[in-house]
Scaffold this active site. Sequence first.
Site, PDB file in Angstrom:
ATOM      1  N   GLY A  41     -19.854  44.628 -17.612  1.00 35.68           N
ATOM      2  CA  GLY A  41     -20.310  45.408 -16.468  1.00 35.68           C
ATOM      3  C   GLY A  41     -19.083  45.714 -15.629  1.00 35.68           C
ATOM      4  N   GLU A  42     -19.162  45.420 -14.365  1.00 35.03           N
ATOM      5  CA  GLU A  42     -18.000  45.632 -13.488  1.00 35.03           C
ATOM      6  C   GLU A  42     -17.828  44.341 -12.704  1.00 35.03           C
ATOM      7  OE1 GLU A  42     -14.962  46.867 -11.192  1.00 35.03           O
ATOM      8  OE2 GLU A  42     -16.841  46.281 -10.233  1.00 35.03           O
ATOM      9  N   SER A  43     -16.704  43.670 -12.951  1.00 33.56           N
ATOM     10  CA  SER A  43     -16.581  42.287 -12.476  1.00 33.56           C
ATOM     11  C   SER A  43     -16.615  42.168 -10.951  1.00 33.56           C
ATOM     12  CB  SER A  43     -15.321  41.636 -13.046  1.00 33.56           C
ATOM     13  OG  SER A  43     -14.182  42.401 -12.757  1.00 33.56           O
ATOM     14  N   CYS A  94     -16.311  40.690 -21.703  1.00 32.91           N
ATOM     15  CA  CYS A  94     -15.661  41.747 -20.917  1.00 32.91           C
ATOM     16  C   CYS A  94     -15.641  41.364 -19.427  1.00 32.91           C
ATOM     17  CB  CYS A  94     -16.308  43.088 -21.208  1.00 32.91           C
ATOM     18  SG  CYS A  94     -15.163  44.438 -20.928  1.00 32.91           S
ATOM     19  N   ARG A 154      -7.182  43.287 -15.814  1.00 29.40           N
ATOM     20  CA  ARG A 154      -8.331  44.196 -15.868  1.00 29.40           C
ATOM     21  C   ARG A 154      -7.913  45.607 -16.298  1.00 29.40           C
ATOM     22  NH1 ARG A 154     -11.310  44.273 -10.415  1.00 29.40           N
ATOM     23  NH2 ARG A 154     -12.768  45.505 -11.663  1.00 29.40           N
ATOM     24  N   ILE A 163     -14.843  48.572 -23.923  1.00 32.73           N
ATOM     25  CA  ILE A 163     -15.212  49.533 -22.874  1.00 32.73           C
ATOM     26  C   ILE A 163     -14.474  49.142 -21.588  1.00 32.73           C
ATOM     27  CG2 ILE A 163     -17.097  50.571 -21.545  1.00 32.73           C
ATOM     28  CD1 ILE A 163     -19.015  49.630 -23.817  1.00 32.73           C
ATOM     29  N   ARG A 164     -13.488  49.952 -21.209  1.00 30.47           N
ATOM     30  CA  ARG A 164     -12.648  49.613 -20.032  1.00 30.47           C
ATOM     31  C   ARG A 164     -12.282  48.139 -20.047  1.00 30.47           C
ATOM     32  NH1 ARG A 164     -12.744  53.996 -16.517  1.00 30.47           N
ATOM     33  NH2 ARG A 164     -14.385  55.426 -17.071  1.00 30.47           N
ATOM     34  N   HIS A 186     -17.446  43.927 -26.552  1.00 30.76           N
ATOM     35  CA  HIS A 186     -18.902  43.804 -26.393  1.00 30.76           C
ATOM     36  C   HIS A 186     -19.552  43.476 -27.743  1.00 30.76           C
ATOM     37  CE1 HIS A 186     -19.609  45.556 -22.276  1.00 30.76           C
ATOM     38  NE2 HIS A 186     -18.337  45.864 -22.475  1.00 30.76           N
ATOM     39  N   GLU A 199     -22.381  42.386 -28.402  1.00 31.97           N
ATOM     40  CA  GLU A 199     -23.814  42.732 -28.410  1.00 31.97           C
ATOM     41  C   GLU A 199     -24.052  44.180 -28.808  1.00 31.97           C
ATOM     42  OE1 GLU A 199     -21.908  42.527 -25.832  1.00 31.97           O
ATOM     43  OE2 GLU A 199     -22.438  44.087 -24.390  1.00 31.97           O
TER      44      GLU A 199
HETATM   45  N1  GLN Z   1     -13.445  47.112 -16.354  1.00 34.76           N
HETATM   46  C1  GLN Z   1     -14.447  46.150 -16.006  1.00 34.76           C
HETATM   47  C2  GLN Z   1     -13.907  45.173 -14.957  1.00 34.76           C
HETATM   48  O1  GLN Z   1     -12.764  45.132 -14.679  1.00 34.76           O
HETATM   49  C3  GLN Z   1     -14.955  45.413 -17.224  1.00 34.76           C
HETATM   50  C4  GLN Z   1     -15.558  46.386 -18.218  1.00 34.76           C
HETATM   51  C5  GLN Z   1     -16.662  45.854 -19.065  1.00 34.76           C
HETATM   52  O2  GLN Z   1     -17.241  44.798 -18.792  1.00 34.76           O
HETATM   53  N2  GLN Z   1     -17.023  46.623 -20.061  1.00 34.76           N
HETATM   54  O3  GLN Z   1     -14.664  44.449 -14.414  1.00 34.76           O
END
Ligand code: GLN
Length: 200
Positions: A48-50, A79, A106, A139-140, A175, A177
């Site tokens: 997600g987005e930490s 992630c 990150r 993903i990112r 990921h 999953e």
């Molecule tokens: N870029 C996100 C972060 O820094 C992590 C990306 C992800 O969980 N797919 O939190």
Amino acid sequence: MKPIVGILALQGDFDAHAAAVNAAGGNAVEVRNSAELQVVDALIIPGGESTTMLKLIGIENLTEPLAIFGKTKPIFGTCAGAILLAKEVTHPVQFSFNLMDITVERNAYGRQVDSTIAQLSGGDLKGPLAGLELEAVFIRAPIIRRTGTPVKVLATYNGDPVLVQQGLHMAATFHPELASFNPVHKLFIEGLKPSASKAS
Ligand code: GLN
């Protein structure tokens, strides 16, 4: 008895994790508060987005319960979840639970190549994953820039660790999953069985 695996369901792709846990022989339940955390054998912190996830953890008063849970129960962070488990986080520096002796940068692949799917096999996979294949969906993604001596590297991509284990805990920068072939949840759930070795 199937291990009860909580999926932290504040943000991110927790549905896909629940399906992967159930397919790998666990019993997935969503965790949104401290009471729900108390009844699980292990926890997955999804991607997600930490920074956002940390805010939501704070709002739900989960910071301390998660820190205490991680002292005795296994956590698998993927992630953003891996970022939360790290000892140190950079770009930018932010709070993390310091449950694994890793330094994580990150969004380290940069904008141009921020999302990719890699097929890992052969020398990329070590220990219990040796000889298998693994599809790693990034993903990112962060990059694990440093691993301390208690940390075992189970998979690498372009030479960087992407799946690591320390004692009870595991962290993946990808990921699992979302993969079409995913031995990683099975590895985590096998480790929850009473007979499994918990060597660090
Ligand atoms: N870029 C996100 C972060 O820094 C992590 C990306 C992800 O969980 N797919 O939190």
